[in-house]
Motif scaffolding. Structure first.
Motif, mmCIF file in Angstrom:
data_model
loop_
_atom_site.group_PDB
_atom_site.id
_atom_site.type_symbol
_atom_site.label_atom_id
_atom_site.label_comp_id
_atom_site.label_asym_id
_atom_site.label_seq_id
_atom_site.Cartn_x
_atom_site.Cartn_y
_atom_site.Cartn_z
ATOM 1 N N GLY A 92 -0.412 11.334 -3.452
ATOM 2 C CA GLY A 92 -1.189 10.195 -3.905
ATOM 3 C C GLY A 92 -0.989 9.915 -5.382
ATOM 4 O O GLY A 92 -0.924 8.758 -5.804
ATOM 5 N N ALA A 129 -0.927 5.860 -0.668
ATOM 6 C CA ALA A 129 -1.606 7.136 -0.462
ATOM 7 C C ALA A 129 -2.633 7.025 0.659
ATOM 8 O O ALA A 129 -2.775 7.944 1.480
ATOM 9 C CB ALA A 129 -2.285 7.585 -1.746
ATOM 10 N N ALA A 167 -6.808 10.717 -0.125
ATOM 11 C CA ALA A 167 -5.515 10.494 -0.764
ATOM 12 C C ALA A 167 -5.560 9.304 -1.711
ATOM 13 O O ALA A 167 -4.944 9.317 -2.792
ATOM 14 C CB ALA A 167 -4.444 10.279 0.305
#
Length: 297
Positions: A113, A121, A154
């Motif tokens: 991420g 992400a 993420a």
């Protein structure tokens, strides 16, 4: 634009990707939280609304990918990189076998991420959880909720500040701290999904449909502290250890791959050079190479 000596930057969220992410987030919040606001006759059952959530989630994930590509001018290489990372994350999940919350995939999503940016992400987290559920036989009414929660986890890593200024040990400490806190947040949200359908628990920790929101939230905190805090602690500690031990090497590899994929390559069309009008030329500057090449269109 990235030159040869500058690190690759995370992919930014464009306007279309931001709208898609906002929409899927609102749907996710409603999916997790609606039982807390429902009355006693609502027929609470996440197992019944999970298929509808899954049906809404898949096209929205595709929309986030398409919008991110459209906003940033990326190509199939970016999607291929997502697929590779999702496969690696799915393969990492069974290594912990869920023992004491030890799930090594969390540290990979934190680092990915950070490099890929929040839009990709979010999709990576969701797709990784989907793939791991298929791999481990963990398909059930909880799966779409896991996909959303992992996507948010993420996405948060992609939103961390200082992507071009914070490097080295300070960056690893920031990512480790986020991974530790995010591991608890993921467990907290996922426990909320399961808690509202559990029956037969002690009155002080069980959900009561139709009760005031503060009363139910107080019971949920008791439930979380007594059933899941230790599990999430194991997940958070492992994420910190793996991030500090392997983070520098993995970040370097991910950023190198991002530069080679030239995610932020820009294409411009300029008029032909010379006194006589001629066909325009295409000038391409890649972040990976930092050069300009002209070719007739």
């Amino acid at each position: 634009m990235n030159g040869p000596g500058r690190p690759a930057r995370p992919v930014r969220i464009g306007p279309r990707a931001a709208v898609a992410l906002a929409l899927v987030t609102l749907i996710g919040i409603a999916a997790f939280g609606w039982p807390l606001l429902a009355d006693r006759q609502s027929g609470l059952a996440h197992s019944q609304d999970a298929p509808w959530l899954f049906a809404a989630l898949l096209p929205l994930l595709v929309a986030v990918v398409v919008a991110t590509i459209a906003d940033n001018g990326m190509d199939a290489k970016a999607v291929a990189m997502l697929g590779v990372l999702a496969a690696v994350g799915a393969a990492l999940r069974p290594l912990g076998a869920g023992t004491a919350g030890l799930e090594p995939m969390f540290f990979l999503l934190v680092l990915s991420g950070r490099v890929l940016g929040p839009g990709f992400a979010f999709v990576l987290g969701s797709v990784t959880m989907f793939a791991s559920a298929l791999l481990t036989g963990g398909v059930g009414p909880w799966m779409p909720f896991q996909m959303l929660a992992m996507g948010w986890f993420a996405l948060g890593a992609g939103l961390l500040p200082g992507s071009e200024r914070i490097r080295g040990r300070a960056e690893l400490l920031m990512l480790a701290g986020y991974g530790f806190a995010g591991a608890f947040a993921y467990g907290f949200v996922m426990n909320l999904q399961g808690w509202v359908i559990l029956q037969g628990m002690d009155h002080g920790a069980s959900f009561h449909a139709g009760d005031p929101l503060p009363a139910n939230l107080a019971r949920f905190v008791v439930y979380y502290l007594t059933t899941s805090l230790g599990w999430d602690l194991g997940r958070g500690v492992l994420t910190v250890v793996l991030t500090l031990a392997l983070g520098a090497t993995l970040l370097k590899a991910l950023r190198r791959a991002t530069r080679k994929a030239a995610f932020d390559a820009a294409v411009s069309f300029d008029p032909g050079v010379g006194t006589e009008p001629g066909p325009p030329s295409k000038r391409v500057r890649t972040a990976a190479e930092g050069d300009i090449r002209g070719a007739p269109r």
